[in-house]
Every structure is written in structure tokens, then in C-alpha cells.
Enzyme design. Sequence first.
Site, PDB file in Angstrom:
ATOM      1  N   CYS A 176       4.052   9.424   0.727  1.00  0.00           N
ATOM      2  CA  CYS A 176       2.707   9.945   0.476  1.00  0.00           C
ATOM      3  C   CYS A 176       2.783  10.933  -0.680  1.00  0.00           C
ATOM      4  O   CYS A 176       3.493  11.933  -0.595  1.00  0.00           O
ATOM      5  CB  CYS A 176       2.176  10.631   1.742  1.00  0.00           C
ATOM      6  SG  CYS A 176       0.576  11.404   1.474  1.00  0.00           S
ATOM      7  N   HIS A 234       8.704   7.106   8.209  1.00  0.00           N
ATOM      8  CA  HIS A 234       9.373   7.203   6.911  1.00  0.00           C
ATOM      9  C   HIS A 234      10.822   7.585   7.206  1.00  0.00           C
ATOM     10  O   HIS A 234      11.110   8.237   8.210  1.00  0.00           O
ATOM     11  CB  HIS A 234       8.655   8.222   6.026  1.00  0.00           C
ATOM     12  CG  HIS A 234       7.348   7.678   5.498  1.00  0.00           C
ATOM     13  ND1 HIS A 234       7.179   7.224   4.229  1.00  0.00           N
ATOM     14  CD2 HIS A 234       6.161   7.472   6.129  1.00  0.00           C
ATOM     15  CE1 HIS A 234       5.950   6.761   4.073  1.00  0.00           C
ATOM     16  NE2 HIS A 234       5.295   6.906   5.214  1.00  0.00           N
ATOM     17  N   HIS A 263       5.048   4.486  12.801  1.00  0.00           N
ATOM     18  CA  HIS A 263       5.091   4.428  11.338  1.00  0.00           C
ATOM     19  C   HIS A 263       6.084   5.509  10.895  1.00  0.00           C
ATOM     20  O   HIS A 263       5.710   6.680  10.781  1.00  0.00           O
ATOM     21  CB  HIS A 263       3.673   4.693  10.813  1.00  0.00           C
ATOM     22  CG  HIS A 263       3.507   4.707   9.336  1.00  0.00           C
ATOM     23  ND1 HIS A 263       2.861   3.696   8.647  1.00  0.00           N
ATOM     24  CD2 HIS A 263       3.867   5.611   8.380  1.00  0.00           C
ATOM     25  CE1 HIS A 263       2.813   3.978   7.363  1.00  0.00           C
ATOM     26  NE2 HIS A 263       3.431   5.147   7.174  1.00  0.00           N
ATOM     27  N   ARG A 314       0.841  -1.213   0.000  1.00  0.00           N
ATOM     28  CA  ARG A 314       0.000   0.000   0.000  1.00  0.00           C
ATOM     29  C   ARG A 314       0.881   1.271   0.000  1.00  0.00           C
ATOM     30  O   ARG A 314       0.989   1.950  -0.995  1.00  0.00           O
ATOM     31  CB  ARG A 314      -0.941  -0.028   1.223  1.00  0.00           C
ATOM     32  CG  ARG A 314      -2.042   1.024   1.173  1.00  0.00           C
ATOM     33  CD  ARG A 314      -1.629   2.414   1.604  1.00  0.00           C
ATOM     34  NE  ARG A 314      -1.108   2.475   2.968  1.00  0.00           N
ATOM     35  CZ  ARG A 314      -0.549   3.567   3.472  1.00  0.00           C
ATOM     36  NH1 ARG A 314      -0.424   4.667   2.755  1.00  0.00           N
ATOM     37  NH2 ARG A 314      -0.065   3.559   4.701  1.00  0.00           N
ATOM     38  N   ASP A 315       1.541   1.531   1.106  1.00  0.00           N
ATOM     39  CA  ASP A 315       2.334   2.759   1.210  1.00  0.00           C
ATOM     40  C   ASP A 315       3.490   2.720   0.220  1.00  0.00           C
ATOM     41  O   ASP A 315       3.865   3.742  -0.366  1.00  0.00           O
ATOM     42  CB  ASP A 315       2.860   2.900   2.655  1.00  0.00           C
ATOM     43  CG  ASP A 315       3.196   4.315   3.033  1.00  0.00           C
ATOM     44  OD1 ASP A 315       3.492   5.114   2.135  1.00  0.00           O
ATOM     45  OD2 ASP A 315       3.183   4.632   4.238  1.00  0.00           O
ATOM     46  N   ASN A 348       9.233   4.401   3.490  1.00  0.00           N
ATOM     47  CA  ASN A 348       9.101   3.913   4.864  1.00  0.00           C
ATOM     48  C   ASN A 348      10.426   3.284   5.279  1.00  0.00           C
ATOM     49  O   ASN A 348      11.235   2.873   4.449  1.00  0.00           O
ATOM     50  CB  ASN A 348       8.044   2.799   4.914  1.00  0.00           C
ATOM     51  CG  ASN A 348       6.643   3.315   4.705  1.00  0.00           C
ATOM     52  OD1 ASN A 348       5.973   3.655   5.652  1.00  0.00           O
ATOM     53  ND2 ASN A 348       6.218   3.382   3.446  1.00  0.00           N
TER      54      ASN A 348
HETATM   55  P1  HMG Z   1     -13.005  14.016  -3.107  1.00  0.00           P
HETATM   56  O1  HMG Z   1     -12.673  14.312  -4.506  1.00  0.00           O
HETATM   57  O2  HMG Z   1     -13.134  15.159  -2.144  1.00  0.00           O
HETATM   58  O3  HMG Z   1     -14.301  13.075  -2.981  1.00  0.00           O
HETATM   59  O4  HMG Z   1     -11.931  13.021  -2.549  1.00  0.00           O
HETATM   60  P2  HMG Z   1     -15.816  13.297  -3.183  1.00  0.00           P
HETATM   61  O5  HMG Z   1     -16.485  12.645  -2.050  1.00  0.00           O
HETATM   62  O6  HMG Z   1     -16.123  14.743  -3.481  1.00  0.00           O
HETATM   63  O7  HMG Z   1     -16.053  12.468  -4.527  1.00  0.00           O
HETATM   64  C1  HMG Z   1     -15.437  12.818  -5.733  1.00  0.00           C
HETATM   65  C2  HMG Z   1     -15.253  11.576  -6.590  1.00  0.00           C
HETATM   66  O8  HMG Z   1     -14.457  10.629  -5.902  1.00  0.00           O
HETATM   67  C3  HMG Z   1     -16.586  10.861  -6.894  1.00  0.00           C
HETATM   68  O9  HMG Z   1     -16.450  10.304  -8.200  1.00  0.00           O
HETATM   69  C4  HMG Z   1     -16.620   9.730  -5.900  1.00  0.00           C
HETATM   70  O10 HMG Z   1     -17.356   8.637  -6.355  1.00  0.00           O
HETATM   71  C5  HMG Z   1     -15.141   9.378  -5.850  1.00  0.00           C
HETATM   72  P3  HMG Z   1     -16.965  11.086  -9.502  1.00  0.00           P
HETATM   73  O11 HMG Z   1     -18.409  11.364  -9.237  1.00  0.00           O
HETATM   74  O12 HMG Z   1     -16.152  12.339  -9.606  1.00  0.00           O
HETATM   75  O13 HMG Z   1     -16.689  10.114 -10.613  1.00  0.00           O
HETATM   76  N1  HMG Z   1     -14.772   8.698  -4.601  1.00  0.00           N
HETATM   77  C6  HMG Z   1     -14.214   7.473  -4.524  1.00  0.00           C
HETATM   78  N2  HMG Z   1     -13.843   6.611  -5.496  1.00  0.00           N
HETATM   79  C7  HMG Z   1     -13.325   5.419  -5.081  1.00  0.00           C
HETATM   80  N3  HMG Z   1     -13.145   5.105  -3.775  1.00  0.00           N
HETATM   81  C8  HMG Z   1     -13.485   5.960  -2.803  1.00  0.00           C
HETATM   82  C9  HMG Z   1     -14.065   7.196  -3.163  1.00  0.00           C
HETATM   83  N4  HMG Z   1     -14.521   8.254  -2.457  1.00  0.00           N
HETATM   84  C10 HMG Z   1     -14.953   9.151  -3.340  1.00  0.00           C
HETATM   85  N5  HMG Z   1     -13.282   5.622  -1.525  1.00  0.00           N
HETATM   86  C11 HMG Z   1     -11.070  11.305  -1.121  1.00  0.00           C
HETATM   87  C12 HMG Z   1     -11.917  12.543  -1.213  1.00  0.00           C
HETATM   88  C13 HMG Z   1     -10.784  11.036   0.347  1.00  0.00           C
HETATM   89  C14 HMG Z   1     -11.794  10.136  -1.756  1.00  0.00           C
HETATM   90  C15 HMG Z   1      -9.748  11.571  -1.890  1.00  0.00           C
HETATM   91  O14 HMG Z   1      -9.173  12.721  -1.382  1.00  0.00           O
HETATM   92  C16 HMG Z   1      -8.786  10.445  -1.810  1.00  0.00           C
HETATM   93  O15 HMG Z   1      -8.981   9.390  -2.354  1.00  0.00           O
HETATM   94  N6  HMG Z   1      -7.622  10.665  -1.089  1.00  0.00           N
HETATM   95  C17 HMG Z   1      -6.672   9.597  -0.859  1.00  0.00           C
HETATM   96  C18 HMG Z   1      -5.324  10.166  -0.651  1.00  0.00           C
HETATM   97  C19 HMG Z   1      -4.360   9.055  -0.293  1.00  0.00           C
HETATM   98  O16 HMG Z   1      -4.629   7.890  -0.500  1.00  0.00           O
HETATM   99  N7  HMG Z   1      -3.173   9.452   0.245  1.00  0.00           N
HETATM  100  C20 HMG Z   1      -2.172   8.523   0.612  1.00  0.00           C
HETATM  101  C21 HMG Z   1      -2.542   7.672   1.786  1.00  0.00           C
HETATM  102  S1  HMG Z   1      -2.261   8.458   3.349  1.00  0.00           S
HETATM  103  C22 HMG Z   1      -0.598   8.127   3.694  1.00  0.00           C
HETATM  104  O17 HMG Z   1       0.114   7.651   2.866  1.00  0.00           O
HETATM  105  C23 HMG Z   1      -0.099   8.388   5.095  1.00  0.00           C
HETATM  106  C24 HMG Z   1       0.094   7.107   5.912  1.00  0.00           C
HETATM  107  O18 HMG Z   1       0.985   6.205   5.264  1.00  0.00           O
HETATM  108  C25 HMG Z   1       0.645   7.459   7.316  1.00  0.00           C
HETATM  109  C26 HMG Z   1       1.859   8.360   7.282  1.00  0.00           C
HETATM  110  O19 HMG Z   1       2.835   8.056   6.569  1.00  0.00           O
HETATM  111  O20 HMG Z   1       1.820   9.379   7.984  1.00  0.00           O
HETATM  112  C27 HMG Z   1      -1.246   6.373   6.110  1.00  0.00           C
HETATM  113 MG    MG Z   2       3.117   6.328   5.333  1.00  0.00          MG
END
Ligand code: HMG
Ligand code: MG
Length: 333
Positions: free
Chosen positions: A242, A211, A209, A17-18, A251
Site C-alpha cells: 500500500c 503482506h 490478506h 491491483r495490490d 503480498n
Molecule cells: P479525496 O481527494 O479526499 O476526494 O480522495 P474528494 O472526494 O475530495 O475528491 C477530490 C478529487 O478526487 C475530485 O477530482 C474527484 O472527482 C476525485 P478533482 O475535482 O480534484 O479533479 N475523485 C475520484 N476520481 C476517480 N475515481 C474516484 C474518485 N473519487 C474522487 N473514485 C479518495 C478520496 C478515496 C478518492 C482518495 O483518497 C483515493 O483515491 N484513495 C485511494 C487510496 C488507495 O487506493 N490505497 C491503496 C488501496 S488500499 C490497500 O492497498 C489495502 C488493501 O490491500 C488491504 C490491506 O493490505 O490491508 C486493500
Molecule cells: Mg493489501
Amino acid sequence: MFAHLPRDVTIYEVGPRDGLQNEPRPVSTADKVAFIDALSATGLPAIEITSFVNPKWIPQLADASEVARAIQRAPGLRYSCLVPNRQGLDKALAAGMKEVAVFLSASETHNKKNVNKTIAETLHAFDEVIRPSHDAGAKVRAYVSTVYGCPYEGHVDPQAVVDLSQELRRRGVYQISLGDTIGAGTPLQVRDVLERVLAVIPAPEIAVHFHDTRGTALANILVALDLGIATVDSALGGLGGCPYAPGASGNVATEDVVYMLHGMGIRTGVDLEALCTASVKVSSLVGHEMPSKYLKAHLGLKARGDRRRPTPAGSGTAGGGGPAGGPFTKTGA
Ligand code: HMG
Ligand code: MG
């Protein structure tokens, strides 16, 4: 010094994933499945396999449902995934997931850039994830990101981390993983933040966690372990980052963590040799060298045919290992 180290540590592998979410070269669904299946054979107790997020935001993980459906689930091993909202949860449950993880940041700007919501709105969205997950029999973990620094705001108030962690605990998550998203933390800072968190939340409910952007991850992990924390997130080979945190890199590498822990007599149940074999294969999938220091040393010694390479105490390494090189699947999908 280090009088309180745990005897056993749970390695929570986040490479699929990450690790992959930050890789520009597309990896086929079949290769992701083979990657996860190889991890399942290393003795790891928990693997975060993918994210059910908007594929426009994280294109590499657009095949989350297909991956979750295709992997071979090893008995007793926990498979988890990220979900940001109800839509993600529904897809995850439909694909057979029994553990999910919600995520938010301790700093407003990173939270907004990462999930397009304020922190308060994100917590509100979790109402549609945590209770329904429990109702469906799935466990929920949580991440707090930018704990030791934000790429947009810089300093992060440790009290914000404590408050958010307590809020997540009240909402029923079983564990909170504290993320050093941009790899900025240093050991005394880590001790300060973790001591504040551990004053209000029991150690088994906290994971770390890190990095490894600035090379401080292993030192920080040692501090966390000495405070009684016994769950460490890491990614095979040191992949990761990220995409919404500029400057964030991989990581801490699972190989490096396992080597350090085994060398200190701490059990993980993970086969270091098998990790290295998988890591070499993943390197050819992503098309670049893995950052893991242990892997480099291991491969260097192997290339020289040196049989005196150090084997950490209590490692339980199988010995031998497969020949280096070659992807998991030649044909792809
Ligand atoms: P948004 O654009 O604000 O969502 O995104 P929305 O609710 O306004 O919907 C817009 C569109 O997104 C719609 O589709 C929804 O159906 C679709 P459209 O009508 O335009 O075709 N949608 C989805 N599609 C699939 N799966 C879903 C989903 N939800 C809405 N679940 C949202 C908001 C949160 C979805 C977006 O910002 C997003 O996906 N962000 C993810 C970012 C991400 O994954 N970042 C990396 C992970 S975090 C990380 O790495 C940190 C961590 O490792 C810890 C650390 O290191 O600190 C965990
Ligand atoms: Mg991370």
C-alpha cells in the site's frame, strides 16, 4: 495439530491491483490486460483486476476502466475491483464490473492517510456504494486494513477489528478480508484476532490478506486455515504494497501459497506451472525479480535442467510450461 484444515481453498488473486498499485514503472494497459488474461488461464477462481480510485492517488491504475473493458472474462471466474466511493462505483459498473470491494482501516491514522477520511466518514461513504451495488446486481466484498499493526499508530485493538467487521457485515458485504497491511502479524496474534472475529462472524464470510514484509505470512495463513477460514488473498510473484503504508512490502506470493496448500493435499484448482510462467512475464513488465520463494526455486531447478524438482501432491500441474522470459506483449500500448 492442524486437524481442521479445509479440503479446498479459494485463492483470491490481487496481483493486478495490490501488486501493480505499488510499482513505480508504468505498465501499459495492454500489458495489464495480458497479465490478467494469463491469470484467467491458470485456474484461479477470483481476480481483483484494478482500482477505481482517484488516479492522482494511485497513478498506476488510472486506466481502470480501459482494463476492465478489455479483459477476456473466463466463465465462472469472479473479477473484482476496489472502489472507495460512489464515483468509483459508477465507473466500475459502467465498465462491466459485477463485484467490487470497499476498504477501510482499523486504525484512524492509516485510514486518513489512505482515503482522506475518518473511519466514520468512510463507513458513511459506503452507504453510497453497498446498497447501489446490490441494486445493480453486483456483489460487495470489504477489506479491513492494519488488522495486526498500523504503520503510524503501532498496536491496533483487536476489538476495533471485530467491531468494524460486524459493522461491515450489517451493511451487507458478502465477505470481509482482514488485511495485515504492513506484514507485522505473527501466528499467535493472528489466532487471537481471528478467534475473536470468528466468535461473531461465520468463517466463510472471512478471508485473510497477508503482506509478507517480515516472512510470517505462510505461518499466519496456516493458523487461519486451521480456524476454518478457506479464502486466502495473494498476489502473483509476491508483488504488492500500500503506497500509503510506509514500510509495507509485497503480498504473500500466490505461487508460495499454492505450493504449500497442494503439498498438504488441499485443493485450489490452480495450475502452479502456469502461475510461474505468468510470473516470469510479469517480472519483466515491472522490471525486477519477483519475491516469490517458490518461483526462485522453480526457476533455479529449471535452469539446471533438474527433472527431480518436487511436485506437490494433488497439484494437478500441467508440466512443461513455456520458456522463461519475455513480456506478454512486445509492442505495449
Ligand atoms: P479525496 O481527494 O479526499 O476526494 O480522495 P474528494 O472526494 O475530495 O475528491 C477530490 C478529487 O478526487 C475530485 O477530482 C474527484 O472527482 C476525485 P478533482 O475535482 O480534484 O479533479 N475523485 C475520484 N476520481 C476517480 N475515481 C474516484 C474518485 N473519487 C474522487 N473514485 C479518495 C478520496 C478515496 C478518492 C482518495 O483518497 C483515493 O483515491 N484513495 C485511494 C487510496 C488507495 O487506493 N490505497 C491503496 C488501496 S488500499 C490497500 O492497498 C489495502 C488493501 O490491500 C488491504 C490491506 O493490505 O490491508 C486493500
Ligand atoms: Mg493489501
